[in-house]
Design a protein around this motif. Structure first.
Motif: not given
Length: 105
Positions: A11, A13, A42, A59-60, A64, A96
């Protein structure tokens, strides 16, 4: 790292600021940004600044987030003109911070 985390990718950000003709009629369009974020899967936010730029956070999963970064840098809304996009604070995150993508005012 769990097998699931490895399979889905880390993940990420990242904060962004988009410069050019990106606000109002002919702008990047917060609704276009929200639509693209939802399409890509996202989370985060977008906001017009008083300096005429658009800023926010995405974020994701890393792939992506990278796709959204590309959209913010090159595509935007049909009538926007993107001069440049600055990305900052790019980091790996454990979870997230947002449950969706929204416009801030």
């Amino acid at each position: 790292m769990s097998a699931l985390a490895k399979a889905s990718g880390a993940l990420k950000s990242v904060d962004y600021e988009v410069f050019g003709r990106v606000q109002g009629n002919g702008g990047l369009g917060n609704q276009y940004t929200e639509e693209e974020a939802r399409k890509l899967g996202v989370v985060g936010w977008v906001k017009n600044t008083s300096q005429g730029t658009v800023t926010g956070q995405v974020q994701g999963p890393e792939d992506k987030v990278n796709a959204m970064k590309s959209w913010l840098s090159k595509v935007g809304s049909p009538s926007s003109r993107i001069d440049r996009t600055n990305f900052s604070n790019e980091k790996e995150i454990a979870k997230l911070d947002f449950s969706g993508f929204s416009t801030r005012y």
